[in-house]
Design a protein around this motif. Structure first.
Motif, short mmCIF file in Angstrom:
data_model
loop_
_atom_site.label_atom_id
_atom_site.label_comp_id
_atom_site.label_asym_id
_atom_site.label_seq_id
_atom_site.Cartn_x
_atom_site.Cartn_y
_atom_site.Cartn_z
N GLY A 46 0.76 -1.24 0.00
CA GLY A 46 0.00 0.00 0.00
C GLY A 46 0.79 1.28 0.00
N ILE A 47 2.11 1.19 -0.10
CA ILE A 47 2.91 2.42 -0.08
C ILE A 47 3.66 2.58 -1.41
CG2 ILE A 47 3.16 2.41 2.43
CD1 ILE A 47 5.96 1.30 2.11
N SER A 48 4.22 3.75 -1.61
CA SER A 48 4.87 4.06 -2.89
C SER A 48 6.14 3.25 -3.10
CB SER A 48 5.20 5.54 -2.96
OG SER A 48 6.26 5.86 -2.08
N ARG A 49 6.60 3.25 -4.33
CA ARG A 49 7.81 2.53 -4.71
C ARG A 49 9.02 3.05 -3.93
NH1 ARG A 49 8.17 3.48 -10.57
NH2 ARG A 49 6.08 2.58 -10.47
N LEU A 50 9.14 4.38 -3.86
CA LEU A 50 10.28 4.98 -3.17
C LEU A 50 10.24 4.67 -1.68
CD1 LEU A 50 12.83 6.69 -3.20
CD2 LEU A 50 11.37 8.74 -3.02
N ASP A 51 9.05 4.77 -1.08
CA ASP A 51 8.93 4.47 0.35
C ASP A 51 9.25 3.00 0.63
OD1 ASP A 51 8.30 7.06 1.03
OD2 ASP A 51 6.14 6.75 1.02
N SER A 52 8.88 2.12 -0.30
CA SER A 52 9.20 0.70 -0.15
C SER A 52 10.72 0.50 -0.18
CB SER A 52 8.56 -0.12 -1.28
OG SER A 52 7.15 -0.10 -1.19
N LEU A 53 11.38 1.16 -1.10
CA LEU A 53 12.83 1.05 -1.20
C LEU A 53 13.50 1.57 0.07
CD1 LEU A 53 15.42 0.42 -2.72
CD2 LEU A 53 15.25 2.67 -3.83
N LYS A 54 12.98 2.64 0.62
CA LYS A 54 13.56 3.21 1.84
C LYS A 54 13.47 2.21 3.00
CE LYS A 54 12.84 8.11 0.79
NZ LYS A 54 12.08 9.34 1.12
N ALA A 115 -7.77 4.60 -6.28
CA ALA A 115 -6.88 5.40 -5.43
C ALA A 115 -5.73 4.50 -5.00
CB ALA A 115 -7.63 5.94 -4.21
N SER A 116 -4.85 4.21 -5.94
CA SER A 116 -3.75 3.28 -5.71
C SER A 116 -2.41 3.98 -5.81
CB SER A 116 -3.80 2.14 -6.74
OG SER A 116 -2.63 1.36 -6.70
N ALA A 117 -1.48 3.56 -4.96
CA ALA A 117 -0.12 4.10 -5.02
C ALA A 117 0.63 3.58 -6.25
CB ALA A 117 0.65 3.72 -3.76
N SER A 118 0.08 2.58 -6.90
CA SER A 118 0.74 1.99 -8.08
C SER A 118 0.70 2.94 -9.27
CB SER A 118 0.06 0.68 -8.46
OG SER A 118 0.57 0.19 -9.69
N SER A 141 1.83 10.02 -9.16
CA SER A 141 3.04 10.83 -9.37
C SER A 141 2.78 12.32 -9.15
CB SER A 141 3.60 10.60 -10.77
OG SER A 141 2.75 11.16 -11.76
N LEU A 142 1.52 12.71 -9.12
CA LEU A 142 1.17 14.12 -8.94
C LEU A 142 0.87 14.47 -7.49
CD1 LEU A 142 -1.18 14.64 -12.05
CD2 LEU A 142 1.28 15.08 -11.86
N LEU A 143 0.93 13.47 -6.61
CA LEU A 143 0.62 13.70 -5.20
C LEU A 143 1.85 14.16 -4.43
CD1 LEU A 143 -1.56 10.51 -4.57
CD2 LEU A 143 -2.35 12.80 -5.18
N ILE A 144 1.59 14.90 -3.39
CA ILE A 144 2.68 15.38 -2.54
C ILE A 144 3.08 14.32 -1.52
CG2 ILE A 144 3.36 17.14 -0.84
CD1 ILE A 144 1.42 19.05 -2.26
N LYS A 145 2.07 13.66 -0.95
CA LYS A 145 2.31 12.65 0.09
C LYS A 145 1.64 11.33 -0.26
CE LYS A 145 2.63 16.05 3.86
NZ LYS A 145 2.07 16.46 5.18
N GLY A 146 2.27 10.24 0.15
CA GLY A 146 1.70 8.92 -0.07
C GLY A 146 0.94 8.44 1.15
N ILE A 154 -8.72 11.82 -0.92
CA ILE A 154 -9.36 13.13 -1.08
C ILE A 154 -9.33 13.54 -2.54
CG2 ILE A 154 -9.16 15.59 -0.50
CD1 ILE A 154 -8.03 14.69 2.24
N LYS A 155 -8.19 13.31 -3.20
CA LYS A 155 -8.04 13.63 -4.62
C LYS A 155 -9.01 12.80 -5.47
CE LYS A 155 -5.76 15.34 -8.24
NZ LYS A 155 -5.80 16.78 -8.61
#
Length: 214
Positions: A46-54, A115-118, A141-146, A154-155
């Motif tokens: 459920g989280i973004s690619r970058l957050d997963s890598l972190k 509404a997917s982080a994918s 990719s247009l969101l500020i926060k995941g 909301i978006k």
């Protein structure tokens, strides 16, 4: 409540791509000689690619942000490998109960959003034949926060033109449920009642999805 829109997560709700994601992360970890234990898989949901890598880097005691350009390159490599894995997906990969539930929602004139982080959401919906069922897809990719930030839900409601109080959000990950709750939307968790205890409604599988439960 007066239900006007249903906001779906993708992985684990519409189709189960979690195994493909973890296989791709495992391939990347092996390439860069990183350890990736099986119990980390749940934390990547459920989280973004970058957050997963972190998370993976933290598990290997490597500093998050140790090389921004390298992390970006690793995320691209992981996604390229993942897209090879999902390129063979078909309508057979739709989770049980999803197609009849989408048809039921359509008959009731309920709007449907993803509404997917994918960042592969639209591609996957095309592969499994459900793209036409969705009125809108949020571009992560247009969101500020995941997730667990509520921004994506909301978006999605905004893109559908539906008030938050008239929406239901469906998730299979704790971070996603937290995001739905923070948005002030009725949350439905698919899966473990322990992991998803914050959800207002918890169902063991997608097969139990019916409009009359809301």
């Amino acid at each position: 409540m007066l239900l006007k829109a249903i906001l779906f997560d993708l992985d684990g709700v519409i189709t189960d791509t979690a195994a493909y994601h973890f296989k791709a992360w495992s391939w990347l970890a092996e390439k860069y000689q990183l350890q990736l234990e099986p119990d980390v898989e749940t934390r990547l949901k459920g989280i973004s690619r970058l957050d997963s890598l972190k998370i993976i880097l933290q598990e290997n005691d490597l500093p998050v942000g140790y090389a921004e350009e390298k992390m970006e390159k690793m995320c691209i490599e992981k996604n390229d490998y993942y897209k090879k894995l999902i390129s063979m997906m078909t309508p057979q990969d739709i989770l049980p109960g999803i197609e009849p539930f989408l048809k039921e929602a359509r008959r009731a004139d309920i709007r449907i959003g993803l509404a997917s982080a994918s960042q592969n959401g639209s591609y996957i919906l095309d592969k499994i034949g459900l793209r036409s069922c969705f009125d809108t897809i949020v571009d992560p990719s247009l969101l500020i926060k995941g997730k667990p930030d509520p921004e994506i839900f909301i978006k999605c409601a905004h893109q559908l033109g539906v008030p938050l109080e008239n929406c239901v959000g469906i998730e299979d990950a704790a971070a996603g449920v937290e995001a739905i709750n923070a948005a002030g939307i009725l949350s439905v968790g698919i899966g473990s009642d322990i992991e998803l205890k914050a959800a207002q409604i918890i169902l063991p599988s997608t097969q139990q999805l019916k409009l009359n439960i809301f």
